[in-house]
Design an enzyme around this catalytic site. Structure first.
Site, PDB file in Angstrom:
ATOM      1  N   ARG A  42       0.792  -1.228   0.000  1.00  0.00           N
ATOM      2  CA  ARG A  42       0.000   0.000   0.000  1.00  0.00           C
ATOM      3  C   ARG A  42       0.829   1.286   0.000  1.00  0.00           C
ATOM      4  O   ARG A  42       0.555   2.201  -0.755  1.00  0.00           O
ATOM      5  CB  ARG A  42      -0.937   0.011   1.218  1.00  0.00           C
ATOM      6  CG  ARG A  42      -1.938  -1.114   1.222  1.00  0.00           C
ATOM      7  CD  ARG A  42      -2.806  -1.103   2.454  1.00  0.00           C
ATOM      8  NE  ARG A  42      -3.714   0.030   2.499  1.00  0.00           N
ATOM      9  CZ  ARG A  42      -4.628   0.226   3.434  1.00  0.00           C
ATOM     10  NH1 ARG A  42      -4.750  -0.652   4.410  1.00  0.00           N
ATOM     11  NH2 ARG A  42      -5.406   1.270   3.407  1.00  0.00           N
ATOM     12  N   HIS A  88      -8.416  -3.369  -6.735  1.00  0.00           N
ATOM     13  CA  HIS A  88      -8.022  -2.728  -5.475  1.00  0.00           C
ATOM     14  C   HIS A  88      -9.182  -2.764  -4.489  1.00  0.00           C
ATOM     15  O   HIS A  88     -10.018  -1.848  -4.455  1.00  0.00           O
ATOM     16  CB  HIS A  88      -7.598  -1.279  -5.753  1.00  0.00           C
ATOM     17  CG  HIS A  88      -6.763  -0.678  -4.658  1.00  0.00           C
ATOM     18  ND1 HIS A  88      -5.490  -1.092  -4.377  1.00  0.00           N
ATOM     19  CD2 HIS A  88      -7.033   0.329  -3.772  1.00  0.00           C
ATOM     20  CE1 HIS A  88      -4.990  -0.376  -3.385  1.00  0.00           C
ATOM     21  NE2 HIS A  88      -5.922   0.487  -2.999  1.00  0.00           N
ATOM     22  N   TYR A 132     -19.045  13.894 -10.608  1.00  0.00           N
ATOM     23  CA  TYR A 132     -19.051  15.121 -11.397  1.00  0.00           C
ATOM     24  C   TYR A 132     -17.817  15.271 -12.280  1.00  0.00           C
ATOM     25  O   TYR A 132     -17.826  16.081 -13.199  1.00  0.00           O
ATOM     26  CB  TYR A 132     -19.153  16.341 -10.476  1.00  0.00           C
ATOM     27  CG  TYR A 132     -20.412  16.381  -9.657  1.00  0.00           C
ATOM     28  CD1 TYR A 132     -21.669  16.389 -10.261  1.00  0.00           C
ATOM     29  CD2 TYR A 132     -20.353  16.419  -8.268  1.00  0.00           C
ATOM     30  CE1 TYR A 132     -22.827  16.428  -9.509  1.00  0.00           C
ATOM     31  CE2 TYR A 132     -21.514  16.457  -7.511  1.00  0.00           C
ATOM     32  CZ  TYR A 132     -22.745  16.457  -8.127  1.00  0.00           C
ATOM     33  OH  TYR A 132     -23.882  16.503  -7.385  1.00  0.00           O
TER      34      TYR A 132
END
Length: 828
Positions: A42, A88, A132
């Site tokens: 990670r 993921h 958006y």
């Protein structure tokens, strides 16, 4: 009945598998496993492609979705969903935050994602919600994925074994250095700055050609980090240290310039900020410091930034020193530290790498990628050549092959006949059987032969690459240069020399100043040269403008570079640099001292001692209004808090009046408001601590109080200058004041009364000194001491300053002859 009860589970087999372990050992191993999972899975980038797993998976998911740089933008939520669902298995917010950062041109030196919509700003504004915004791969990202389909890297199963994902990307450029990385793992962190693509590629090419090159040699090509926000790195030594050891601290300074406005004022215009700085927060903090008085000389602050870049304007006040303002901004706001920790995964293990080691691992990775790609391409070329050989044989024997195929019962029989007669392989036979009749023309034969020659040339080229390390390295260098030609740009971050810290003191001219303070704690400083010497008896000139109800209480002379010990009537002492006192005009009221000294109500400065020439073995000798005297070693005043420390313990109603620095060989002269003086050996007052009250120095008459203190030697040749409230004064040789025992009533120094008033202060002076006198209303006068008559002790004196009926002398100080000579020398 018991036979009807079913048998319970047999636990003996499970019990036999139990293993006894110490809980601390199990906790340690479990934590190590967790830590390594975070480190490798990670938080840390791989040295080969410079990517963390989440970055790599986002780019791979976009590639699989076909969201390339040439395609239309795709909703960010779609990309995040695809990445989370297939590769993921973590929160969507973490994936989206990573996607956003890869699209920010102020975070990434070369963005890997082309975003459309609101992706945040340097002011710390967050990106719009993923529903958006839209995104697609940037061209640079495609360079990281190039040749992925040619077995250039290993693949591994995804989290649920449905799909496969690349362990690392081929990376056609050293992305770890080019875009940098940051992350916090368990027990370690990485912080790698971005660099200029062209410089990194030139350095990599040089290292391929010169494997023994050291860091200093490599730095001839890569000058240092190149931040997306520009700014300046101060000094090369820190860069060398970071490159040579993998760790270092870089000082990053904003880019700004000083401009002069049409009105004659200066303004500081900031056009570039340090990397990862929050512009809005910096502007807010500058405004706070200006309002709190920590930054002086600023009249206005504006953020005029737009899409074209940063522009923060700091307007200076008229007459303010722009260099001082600039230095204050640098000290607190426009300079930051970037801590380099070049930590990355090498073969799955975290390692701090030097610049050379980082590039060596990348070069090793590229050699493996190019080798595997060449092997893949060679196999493809050989397979194609094999098919072309079969097609050429078919074209040359077209009639026979057509007849053979026609006579065959089916396709399988035709293939077997071709294999038997022309020694075709299964693949060749299959291809020939599927050939169209039109492809057996002579023109088609020419095209096949031309392609066959091209394929053979490609085979020879690939075999040469695989057979020679030098040729393989040439391929790597050529491809790196091609990336540089396509994407290189100019360096944004400049490397500036470290010329040392420029303090505010360095920018303040060294000069004698007069400091004025009022009862309401207004304070200011003025150059002493602003006050020309006058003949005694004049009214003086305006030296201050106290507000109604306020009055001048303190005046003292100091050098602008002096550290001052400021003693107050409450027995406290504060430490102050003279230049920290705001410089103002003669007619200005001053500035509230609350920003400089933590004075309590009614607390006033009554004595000031410059510390530059103080010897720790000397003593601070103090006198109080009720006649107490004490001596304390100077060493006890070395560490003074911002809130001050106690200098003397005072009785109720008593006040600290005056302070002198003595060396143990001097006499003390204590003068009172009623005109009395006493002189005694300072050693009659033993040394004592700061919290002590002191001992009786003079036996005061009823209604009298101490006005001042002077330290003198037997042969110093000075006079005692006494000034009264109505502006009268006189000089009397100190030799006329005989030594007495401490705590006597003393001798008459000056006659006081309605005409001349009580004594304000006394000073030891020479003929060449100048006296500075100031009234409570703000009138100030500077006159030569030589103009004041030398008379006996028991006299009234002469008029020094003509004060108004409703005014009176508030305070006085002396400008020594030594200081005035230095002023003259400086002018010459």
């Amino acid at each position: 009945m018991s036979s009807d009860i079913p048998d319970g589970p047999d636990v003996s087999a499970g019990a036999a598998r139990l293993e006894r372990v110490r809980i601390e050992d199990e906790m340690e191993q479990s934590y190590i496993d967790y830590a390594m999972s975070v480190i490798a899975g990670r938080a840390l980038p791989d040295v080969r492609d410079g990517l963390k797993p989440v970055h790599r998976r986002i780019l791979y998911a976009m590639s699989e979705l076909g969201v390339s740089s040439g395609s239309s933008h795709r909703k960010s939520s779609s990309i995040v969903g695809e990445t989370m669902g297939d590769y993921h298995p973590h929160g969507d917010s973490a994936i989206y935050d990573t996607l956003v950062r890869m699209a920010q041109d102020f975070s990434m030196r070369y963005p890997l994602v082309d975003g459309q919509g609101n992706f945040g700003s340097m002011d710390g504004d967050p990106a719009a919600a993923m529903r958006y915004t839209e995104a697609r791969m940037a061209p640079m990202a495609e360079e990281l994925l190039a040749d992925l389909e040619k077995d250039t890297v290993g693949f591994q199963a995804n989290y649920d074994d449905r799909l496969e994902e690349p362990e690392v990307l081929p990376a056609a450029f050293p992305n770890l250095l080019v875009n940098g990385s940051s992350g916090i793992a368990v027990g370690m962190s990485t912080n790698i700055p971005p660099h200029n693509l062209g410089e990194v590629i030139d350095t990599t090419v040089h290292l391929i050609d010169n494997p023994d090159a050291d860091v200093a040699e490599l730095m001839e090509y890569v000058k240092g980090p190149d931040f997306p926000t520009g700014a300046n790195i101060v000094g090369k030594d820190a860069i060398y240290s970071a490159y040579a050891t993998g760790r270092g601290r870089l000082t990053v300074r904003a880019e700004f310039e000083v401009e002069e406005t049409d009105t004659g004022r200066d303004r500081i215009v900031v056009t570039e900020l340090p990397y990862q700085a929050n512009k809005a927060r910096i502007v807010e903090r500058i405004a706070d410091d200006v309002n709190e008085g920590k930054i002086e000389g600023v009249a206005d602050l504006r953020d005029e930034s737009d899409r074209d870049g940063v522009r923060v304007v700091i307007e200076c006040k008229r007459g303010a020193n722009a260099e001082v303002v600039k230095n204050q901004l640098l000290e607190h706001h426009l300079e930051s530290t970037f801590g380099v920790i070049n930590l990355a995964l090498v073969d799955g293990q975290p390692k701090v790498l030097t610049l050379k080691e980082t590039l060596q691992h990348y070069i090793q990775h590229r050699r493996e990628v190019v080798r595997r790609r060449s092997e893949f391409d060679l196999q493809e070329a050989q397979d194609r050549a094999h098919i072309l050989e079969g097609r050429l044989t078919a074209v040359r024997n077209a009639e026979d092959i057509v007849e053979l195929v026609q006579e065959a019962e089916d396709r399988s029989a035709a293939k077997e006949a071709l294999v038997e007669r022309y020694d075709f392989s299964e693949e060749q036979a299959e291809h020939v059987v599927r050939m169209q009749i039109g492809s057996l023309t002579s023109a088609e034969a020419g095209e096949i032969e031309a392609e066959y020659e091209e394929v053979q040339a490609e085979i020879e080229r690939l075999e040469a690459i695989l057979g020679s390390d030098e040729k393989l390295d040439e391929v790597i260098k050529d491809e790196l240069r091609a990336v540089k030609d396509e994407y290189d740009d100019d360096r944004r971050t400049a490397i500036v020399e470290d010329v040392g810290t420029v303090t505010r003191e360095d920018l303040v001219p060294e000069e004698d100043v007069v400091v004025v303070m009022t009862a309401d704690d207004y304070i200011k400083r003025m150059p002493a040269e602003n006050f020309d010497p006058q003949r005694r008896g004049g009214k003086g000139i305006i030296g201050g403008d106290p507000k109604e109800g306020d009055r001048v209480t303190t005046i003292f002379r100091a050098n602008s570079h002096d550290y001052l010990l400021c003693f107050t009537n409450h027995g406290q002492v504060y430490r102050l640099k003279t230049y920290e006192i705001p410089e103002m005009s003669r007619t200005a009221r001053g500035k509230s001292a609350v920003n400089l000294l933590d004075l309590s109500d009614g607390e006033q400065i009554t004595a000031v001692v410059p510390t530059d020439d103080i010897d720790p073995d000397e003593c601070i000798t103090m006198a109080t209004r009720q006649g107490y005297v004490k001596r304390t070693a100077c060493s006890e005043f070395e560490n003074i808090l911002s809130t001050g420390i106690r200098a003397a313990k005072l009785e109720d109603g008593d006040e600290l009046v005056d302070v002198e620095v003595t060396d143990g060989t001097q006499d003390l002269v204590v003068a009172t408001e009623g005109g009395m003086t006493i002189r005694f050996d300072e050693n009659e007052v033993r040394k004592m601590g700061r919290s002590a009250r002191g001992v009786r120095g003079i036996d005061l008459q009823d209604g009298d109080a101490v006005a001042g203190l002077v330290a003198t030697d037997d042969d110093d040749g000075r006079s005692l200058l006494t000034v009264t409230k109505r502006g009268y004064g006189k000089r009397t040789p100190l030799s006329e004041y005989r030594r007495q025992s401490r705590y006597g009533k003393g001798l008459i120094d000056i006659k006081t009364g309605d005409r001349n008033g009580s004594v304000v202060d006394v000073k030891a002076v020479t003929e060449d000194d100048h006296l500075v006198v100031m009234s409570e209303a703000g009138q100030i006068m500077r006159c030569p001491v030589a103009d004041i008559s030398t008379v006996g002790r028991n006299t009234m004196g002469v008029v020094i300053m003509d004060v108004e009926d409703d005014d009176s002398v508030a305070c006085m100080d002396v400008i020594p002859a030594r200081t005035r000579k230095e002023e003259t020398d400086a002018d010459e």
